[in-house]
Motif scaffolding. Structure first.
Motif, PDB file in Angstrom:
ATOM      1  N   ALA A   1     -15.015  -3.687  -0.837  1.00 37.36           N
ATOM      2  CA  ALA A   1     -14.379  -2.349  -0.859  1.00 37.36           C
ATOM      3  C   ALA A   1     -15.008  -1.267  -1.649  1.00 37.36           C
ATOM      4  O   ALA A   1     -14.937  -0.211  -1.302  1.00 37.36           O
ATOM      5  N   ARG A   2     -15.670  -1.946  -2.586  1.00 37.69           N
ATOM      6  CA  ARG A   2     -16.207  -0.812  -3.686  1.00 37.69           C
ATOM      7  C   ARG A   2     -17.569  -0.308  -3.008  1.00 37.69           C
ATOM      8  O   ARG A   2     -17.640   0.903  -2.991  1.00 37.69           O
TER       9      ARG A   2
ATOM     10  N   VAL B   1      -3.194   0.257  -3.824  1.00 35.11           N
ATOM     11  CA  VAL B   1      -2.979  -1.001  -3.258  1.00 35.11           C
ATOM     12  C   VAL B   1      -2.398  -2.027  -4.509  1.00 35.11           C
ATOM     13  O   VAL B   1      -3.424  -2.077  -5.551  1.00 35.11           O
TER      14      VAL B   1
ATOM     15  N   VAL C   1       0.808  -1.099   0.019  1.00 32.30           N
ATOM     16  CA  VAL C   1      -0.109  -0.094   0.013  1.00 32.30           C
ATOM     17  C   VAL C   1       0.843   1.302   0.086  1.00 32.30           C
ATOM     18  O   VAL C   1       1.920   1.206   0.772  1.00 32.30           O
TER      19      VAL C   1
ATOM     20  N   CYS D   1      -7.357   1.355   4.229  1.00 25.86           N
ATOM     21  CA  CYS D   1      -7.180   2.666   3.828  1.00 25.86           C
ATOM     22  C   CYS D   1      -8.680   3.556   3.807  1.00 25.86           C
ATOM     23  O   CYS D   1      -8.470   4.646   3.949  1.00 25.86           O
TER      24      CYS D   1
ATOM     25  N   ARG E   1      -8.159  -7.730   1.962  1.00 22.28           N
ATOM     26  CA  ARG E   1      -9.250  -7.088   2.691  1.00 22.28           C
ATOM     27  C   ARG E   1      -8.727  -6.028   3.720  1.00 22.28           C
ATOM     28  O   ARG E   1      -9.224  -5.104   3.960  1.00 22.28           O
TER      29      ARG E   1
ATOM     30  N   LEU F   1     -13.241  -7.249  -3.444  1.00 21.86           N
ATOM     31  CA  LEU F   1     -13.143  -5.950  -4.307  1.00 21.86           C
ATOM     32  C   LEU F   1     -14.479  -5.441  -4.225  1.00 21.86           C
ATOM     33  O   LEU F   1     -14.604  -4.062  -3.899  1.00 21.86           O
TER      34      LEU F   1
ATOM     35  N   LEU G   1      -7.361  -2.806   2.360  1.00 25.23           N
ATOM     36  CA  LEU G   1      -8.312  -2.018   1.647  1.00 25.23           C
ATOM     37  C   LEU G   1      -9.181  -1.184   2.712  1.00 25.23           C
ATOM     38  O   LEU G   1      -9.447  -0.035   2.802  1.00 25.23           O
ATOM     39  N   ASP G   2      -9.686  -2.125   3.820  1.00 22.62           N
ATOM     40  CA  ASP G   2     -10.298  -1.656   4.786  1.00 22.62           C
ATOM     41  C   ASP G   2      -9.561  -0.590   5.562  1.00 22.62           C
ATOM     42  O   ASP G   2     -10.116   0.492   6.005  1.00 22.62           O
TER      43      ASP G   2
ATOM     44  N   LEU H   1      -9.621   4.160  -3.976  1.00 19.26           N
ATOM     45  CA  LEU H   1      -8.691   3.363  -3.965  1.00 19.26           C
ATOM     46  C   LEU H   1      -8.281   2.858  -5.206  1.00 19.26           C
ATOM     47  O   LEU H   1      -9.274   2.775  -6.120  1.00 19.26           O
TER      48      LEU H   1
ATOM     49  N   VAL I   1      -6.568  -0.047  -7.124  1.00 17.63           N
ATOM     50  CA  VAL I   1      -6.037  -1.356  -6.936  1.00 17.63           C
ATOM     51  C   VAL I   1      -5.239  -1.996  -8.279  1.00 17.63           C
ATOM     52  O   VAL I   1      -5.709  -1.936  -9.492  1.00 17.63           O
TER      53      VAL I   1
ATOM     54  N   VAL J   1     -13.602   2.348  -6.034  1.00 17.20           N
ATOM     55  CA  VAL J   1     -12.595   1.444  -6.229  1.00 17.20           C
ATOM     56  C   VAL J   1     -12.214   1.465  -7.711  1.00 17.20           C
ATOM     57  O   VAL J   1     -13.077   1.130  -8.499  1.00 17.20           O
TER      58      VAL J   1
END
Length: 124
Positions: A79-80, A29, A20, A50, A44, A76, A47-48, A58, A60, A90
């Motif tokens: 996270a989106r 990421v 990251v 961030c 996960r 994913l 991502l969480d 984000l 990726v 994302v």
């Protein structure tokens, strides 16, 4: 490679390496290796993290992602949803054909913004 980086972190277990770096208002990421039910938590968690730090946008980097199964896809997608709830999103960059195929088959490519490169994803 890390020009403009504010901070960075990484995690690794077996077949997946996740790095990251923060660049401006975005978190980049990078996932290297295989994203599946054994390694999904390695993606996960950052991502969480961030999102918890206030990075709602984000990016990726999938350019070194060799495999992604439904568990990885769900990480994913989750996270989106969280990023969009925070007013962000994302963005996926540099997907290899084998990974892109998973997104095409499931229709997930229609809900993500996909860019050819990380640099292109950071321009917006």
């Amino acid at each position: 490679m890390d020009r403009g980086t504010v901070g960075s972190a990484s995690a690794h277990r077996g077949r997946l390496l996740v790095e990251v770096r923060k660049q401006g208002s975005s978190a980049v990421v990078t996932a290297v290796g295989e994203l599946d039910h054994h390694t999904a938590e390695l993606l996960r968690e950052p991502l969480d993290g961030c999102l918890d730090e206030g990075f709602a946008r984000l990016v990726v980097d999938c350019s070194e992602l060799e495999f992604c199964d439904s568990t990885g896809l769900n990480v994913l997608l989750g996270a989106r949803l969280k990023a969009e709830a925070a007013g962000g999103g994302v963005h996926l960059a540099g997907m290899r054909p084998v990974v892109a195929r998973v997104f095409e088959i499931t229709g997930a490519d229609a809900v993500f913004t996909v860019h050819d490169t990380v640099a292109a994803a950071l321009v917006e």
